[in-house]
Design a protein around this motif. Structure first.
Motif, PDB file in Angstrom:
ATOM      1  N   LEU A 103      56.533  29.423  20.518  1.00  0.00           N
ATOM      2  CA  LEU A 103      55.326  29.414  21.352  1.00  0.00           C
ATOM      3  C   LEU A 103      55.080  28.012  21.887  1.00  0.00           C
ATOM      4  N   GLU A 104      55.421  27.025  21.098  1.00  0.00           N
ATOM      5  CA  GLU A 104      55.390  25.615  21.508  1.00  0.00           C
ATOM      6  C   GLU A 104      56.729  25.016  21.079  1.00  0.00           C
ATOM      7  N   LYS A 105      57.522  24.530  22.036  1.00  0.00           N
ATOM      8  CA  LYS A 105      58.897  24.120  21.720  1.00  0.00           C
ATOM      9  C   LYS A 105      59.024  22.663  21.289  1.00  0.00           C
ATOM     10  N   GLU A 106      58.129  21.819  21.740  1.00  0.00           N
ATOM     11  CA  GLU A 106      58.282  20.383  21.488  1.00  0.00           C
ATOM     12  C   GLU A 106      57.296  19.897  20.432  1.00  0.00           C
ATOM     13  N   GLY A 107      57.750  18.930  19.633  1.00  0.00           N
ATOM     14  CA  GLY A 107      56.863  18.343  18.634  1.00  0.00           C
ATOM     15  C   GLY A 107      57.606  17.511  17.616  1.00  0.00           C
ATOM     16  N   GLU A 108      56.825  16.808  16.812  1.00  0.00           N
ATOM     17  CA  GLU A 108      57.404  15.979  15.744  1.00  0.00           C
ATOM     18  C   GLU A 108      57.698  16.814  14.506  1.00  0.00           C
ATOM     19  N   ILE A 109      56.954  17.870  14.315  1.00  0.00           N
ATOM     20  CA  ILE A 109      57.093  18.737  13.151  1.00  0.00           C
ATOM     21  C   ILE A 109      57.143  20.183  13.631  1.00  0.00           C
ATOM     22  N   LEU A 110      57.535  21.088  12.730  1.00  0.00           N
ATOM     23  CA  LEU A 110      57.632  22.504  13.077  1.00  0.00           C
ATOM     24  C   LEU A 110      56.669  23.318  12.220  1.00  0.00           C
ATOM     25  N   LEU A 111      55.833  24.102  12.877  1.00  0.00           N
ATOM     26  CA  LEU A 111      54.948  25.049  12.194  1.00  0.00           C
ATOM     27  C   LEU A 111      55.519  26.444  12.410  1.00  0.00           C
ATOM     28  N   ILE A 112      55.783  27.147  11.332  1.00  0.00           N
ATOM     29  CA  ILE A 112      56.353  28.493  11.402  1.00  0.00           C
ATOM     30  C   ILE A 112      55.312  29.497  10.926  1.00  0.00           C
ATOM     31  N   GLY A 113      54.993  30.464  11.775  1.00  0.00           N
ATOM     32  CA  GLY A 113      54.006  31.472  11.415  1.00  0.00           C
ATOM     33  C   GLY A 113      54.610  32.858  11.383  1.00  0.00           C
ATOM     34  N   TYR A 114      54.013  33.721  10.543  1.00  0.00           N
ATOM     35  CA  TYR A 114      54.428  35.123  10.475  1.00  0.00           C
ATOM     36  C   TYR A 114      53.181  35.989  10.511  1.00  0.00           C
ATOM     37  N   VAL A 163      50.548  33.256  12.341  1.00  0.00           N
ATOM     38  CA  VAL A 163      50.827  32.563  13.600  1.00  0.00           C
ATOM     39  C   VAL A 163      49.532  32.001  14.170  1.00  0.00           C
ATOM     40  N   GLY A 164      48.466  32.774  14.083  1.00  0.00           N
ATOM     41  CA  GLY A 164      47.171  32.296  14.566  1.00  0.00           C
ATOM     42  C   GLY A 164      46.714  31.066  13.812  1.00  0.00           C
ATOM     43  N   ARG A 165      46.962  31.041  12.499  1.00  0.00           N
ATOM     44  CA  ARG A 165      46.603  29.878  11.694  1.00  0.00           C
ATOM     45  C   ARG A 165      47.456  28.670  12.103  1.00  0.00           C
ATOM     46  N   ALA A 166      48.744  28.906  12.334  1.00  0.00           N
ATOM     47  CA  ALA A 166      49.643  27.822  12.744  1.00  0.00           C
ATOM     48  C   ALA A 166      49.208  27.227  14.080  1.00  0.00           C
TER      49      ALA A 166
END
Length: 614
Positions: free
Chosen positions: A485-496, A500-503
C-alpha cells in the motif's frame, strides 16, 4: 439487606423486583445482556433461598443470565461497573467472587461441570452436605455436549439439580425437536401425582395388574416432556411456572431432598418485568445503552458493520448462484445470516448451538457440488476445530469459513475475544487463510471465497473495519499474493486483515515524527507471498507485524517460519500482535490501550527503538 433465607415469599418477590429494576437501570445506561437475565431472576432468587452458594457449586450455562446471582452475592454496588474496563464481568468469574464457581461464556458446558463437581463431592464424602445446582437454557439443550453429560449422570446417579430455564427462545428461536419437546405445555401437578401414586400401587398389585398399570404410566409419560430425561435415568419435575416463587421454592426443596439427578423444568418469560422486551427473540438479548421509557437505542451508528457487508454481499451472490448455501450456529443476526435465511430458507440454516454439527453438515453439501459458507464467530469456531480438520480439510472440500468477531470484541471479555483462529487454523493442511483490510476488500473476499475450489477461511472484526474504505483501491484477491500500500520507507509495516488498518494508522503517526514506513498488506497468511517477503529482506531491515490475533502461532510467527535462514539474518522482526494472555473485558479502545496497541503508543515505541539502534 435481610438474610435471604429468613425472607417470606412476599419479601422474596419484592427482592426479585428490586433486582430486575437494578439490572434494567444499569444495562439501559451501559449495555449488556438483558432479556435472558430478567427472565431468570425469580429462578435465581429461589436458588439462593433453597441452596447455599457458599458451598453448593452454582453453575450457570453461558452465565450471561447470572446478573441476579451477582447482585445477591455482595456485588450490588460493584454492579455499576458491569462489563466496564476494570469492572465486574458480564459472566461468572471465580477470580471476581468466591460465589462464582466456574468461568462460563460458551454454551452447554454446565451439565458436564456438574458431573465433575458431583464426582469430587462424592470422593470428598460430602454428599448430603453439598450438591451441584445447574441453570441451563432451552437453547443450550441443542448442543450434543449436554447429552454426553446427561448420559453419564443418568447412569452414575450422582445427586444434582438441573434447572431447565425454558423460555422458548434462546438468542435466536430454538431449533429442533428437542426444543419442541421441552416446551410441551402439559401441566406438571397431574403427572407428578399420577407417577407417585402409580409407583406406590405397583408394590401391591399382582404381576398382571402391575404390568398394565406400568404400561398406563408409560403411556402418560410418552406425552410429557419428561420422557426424554427419564429414559436417560434422570428424575423429571415439571413444567412449573418459573415466576411463581412459592412453587419454585417447594419444587427446588423437593429436588434437593431426592438425592438423585433431577431435572426441574421451569417455564419463564424472557425480558420479564420490562414489557418492551418481553416476547422478542433476539433484539433484547444483548443491547447497547437505550432509553428505558421508549426502548430506543442510544448508541450511534458507525456506518455499516463488517457483518452487514458480509451478509449483504453473500445474499447478492446467492441470488445469482443457487449452489451457494450456508449455516450458522444460533447466531443468524450476529453473523449476517438472517438476511439469507429469510430470502433463501431452503438453502441457509440455523442449526442451533451445535457448532460441530454445523461444520460437519456442510461437508456433504460441498461434496455434492454446492458451495457452503459457515458463518461463525472466531471464539465459537474453536468448538468445531476437530470437525474442520477431520470432516472438511481432510476431504479437501470447498467449504468457506466466514469468521466474524475476529480480534478484540470488547465487553464480552475473555471467553469471547477472537484471538486464536489464525493460530489454530494455520496448522491445518489444505486450508487457505486470507483476510480483507477494509469494506471494499471484504466484499471481494466473499466473492473470492465463493469461487475458491478447496477449504478456505477469512476473518473480519466486530463492528467497522479500522481502515476507511477508499483510501486504497480495492483489488481482487490472488492466491498467495500480498500487496504494497506504501512502497517506500525506512522500515516495513506488515498488516493482516484488520491489522492493516492499525499498520496504516501507525505509519501516519510515524510520518509526523519524520519516519517513513512502507506498508505491506499480507492478504494471505497461508500461503504466504514468499517472493515478496524474501525480496523485502534486501530493502528493509526492520519489520513490524500487525494482526488482530495472538502473537503465539500468529502472523509474525508464520513469516519467521517461512523465510530462509539467510534472509532472517538480514532482518529484525517485531510483532504487535496479542501477548500470551487472556484479554480482559471492557471498551475496546481501553483494552487496546492497556495492551499498548493504540497506534500512537506503537508509533512511540517504534520511534524509541529506531533511536536506540541509531
Amino acid at each position: 439487606m435481610k438474610n435471604i433465607k429468613q425472607m417470606s415469599v412476599p419479601e422474596l418477590e419484592a427482592l426479585a423486583q428490586r433486582i430486575r429494576e437494578r439490572i434494567l437501570d444499569v444495562v439501559s445506561r451501559q449495555g449488556g445482556h438483558l432479556s435472558s437475565t430478567l427472565g431468570a431472576t425469580d429462578l435465581i432468587v429461589a436458588m439462593h433461598y433453597v441452596f447455599d452458594a457458599r458451598k453448593d457449586p452454582f453453575l450457570f450455562d453461558v452465565s450471561h443470565q447470572a446478573y441476579a446471582h451477582k447482585l445477591l452475592t455482595d456485588r450490588w454496588d460493584a454492579f455499576e461497573t458491569l462489563r466496564q474496563f476494570g469492572g465486574i464481568s458480564g459472566y461468572t468469574k471465580p477470580s471476581e467472587s468466591p460465589y462464582d464457581y466456574y468461568v462460563a461464556g460458551h454454551s452447554s458446558t454446565s451439565v458436564s461441570l456438574a458431573v465433575g463437581a458431583a464426582k469430587a463431592i462424592r470422593l470428598r464424602n460430602e454428599e448430603g452436605e453439598r450438591i451441584p445446582v445447574v441453570m441451563i437454557g432451552d437453547g443450550a439443550m441443542s448442543a450434543g455436549m449436554v447429552y454426553e453429560a446427561l448420559n453419564e449422570l443418568g447412569d452414575r446417579k450422582y445427586p444434582a439439580v438441573i434447572i431447565l430455564n425454558d423460555n422458548e427462545m434462546s438468542i435466536a428461536k430454538p431449533i429442533g425437536a428437542i426444543s419442541r419437546i421441552l416446551s410441551h405445555a402439559m401441566a406438571s401437578p397431574f403427572y407428578q401425582k399420577f407417577k407417585e401414586r402409580t409407583e406406590k400401587m405397583l408394590d401391591h398389585f399382582p404381576d398382571s395388574a402391575a404390568y398394565m398399570a406400568k404400561r398406563l404410566e408409560e403411556g402418560i409419560r410418552m406425552i410429557t416432556p419428561g420422557i426424554l430425561f427419564e429414559e436417560m435415568g434422570l428424575e423429571y419435575i415439571g413444567p412449573i411456572d418459573g415466576h411463581d416463587m412459592e412453587q419454585l421454592i417447594e419444587t427446588l426443596e423437593t429436588a434437593r431432598e431426592m438425592h438423585k439427578p433431577v431435572i426441574v423444568h421451569a417455564q419463564t418469560v424472557k425480558g420479564k418485568g420490562y414489557k418492551i422486551a418481553e416476547g422478542y427473540f433476539e433484539h433484547w438479548h444483548g443491547v447497547g445503552p437505550f432509553d428505558k421509557e421508549s426502548g430506543e437505542s442510544l448508541k450511534k451508528s458507525n456506518g455499516r458493520s463488517a457483518t452487514q457487508i458480509f451478509g449483504e454481499k453473500l445474499c447478492e451472490l446467492a441470488e445469482k448462484d443457487d449452489r451457494i448455501v450456508g449455516v450458522t450456529a444460533a447466531m443468524p443476526s450476529g453473523t449476517g445470516m438472517k438476511l439469507l435465511m429469510e430470502r433463501f430458507p431452503d438453502r441457509f440454516w440455523d442449526v442451533g448451538i451445535a457448532e460441530q454439527h454445523a461444520v460437519t453438515s456442510m461437508g456433504p453439501l460441498a461434496k455434492e457440488g454446492f458451495k457452503p459458507f459457515v458463518a461463525i464467530y472466531s471464539t465459537f469456531l474453536q468448538r468445531g476445530f476437530d470437525q474442520v480438520v477431520h470432516d472438511i480439510a481432510l476431504m479437501n472440500l470447498p467449504v468457506a469459513f466466514a469468521i466474524d468477531r475476529a480480534g478484540i470484541v470488547g465487553e464480552d471479555g475473555e471467553t469471547h475475544q477472537g484471538a486464536f483462529d489464525i493460530g489454530y487454523l494455520r496448522i491445518i493442511p489444505n486450508l487457505t487463510l486470507f483476510a480483507p483490510r477494509d469494506n471494499g476488500t471484504l466484499e471481494l473476499a466473499v466473492e473470492y471465497a465463493a469461487k475458491f475450489p478447496t477449504p478456505c477461511a477469512f476473518r473480519y472484526p466486530r463492528g467497522s473495519m479500522m481502515l476507511e474504505s477508499g483510501r486504497y483501491e480495492a483489488t481482487p484477491f490472488e492466491l498467495g499474493k500480498a500487496e504494497y500500500l506504501e512502497k517506500e520507507g525506512e522500515i516495513l509495516l506488515i498488516g493482516y486483515g484488520n491489522g492493516v488498518g492499525r499498520a496504516v494508522a501507525v505509519a501516519d503517526r510515524l510520518r509526523e515524527e519524520g519516519v517513513r514506513a512502507a506498508v505491506l498488506d499480507l492478504r494471505f497468511v497461508k500461503p504466504l507471498d514468499l517472493r515478496k517477503l524474501e525480496s523485502a529482506t534486501a530493502k528493509f531491515s526492520r519489520w513490524f507485524v500487525f494482526s488482530d490475533g495472538a502473537k503465539m502461532g500468529g502472523v509474525a510467527s508464520a513469516i519467521a517460519e517461512a523465510l530462509m535462514p539467510e534472509s532472517l539474518e538480514k532482518i529484525e522482526i517485531e510483532s504487535f500482535e496479542y501477548e500470551d494472555r487472556f484479554i480482559p473485558h471492557g471498551n475496546t479502545k481501553l483494552v487496546e490501550e492497556s495492551m499498548g496497541l493504540l497506534p500512537e503508543q506503537i508509533a512511540k515505541k517504534i520511534v524509541g527503538k529506531l533511536a536506540v539502534s541509531g
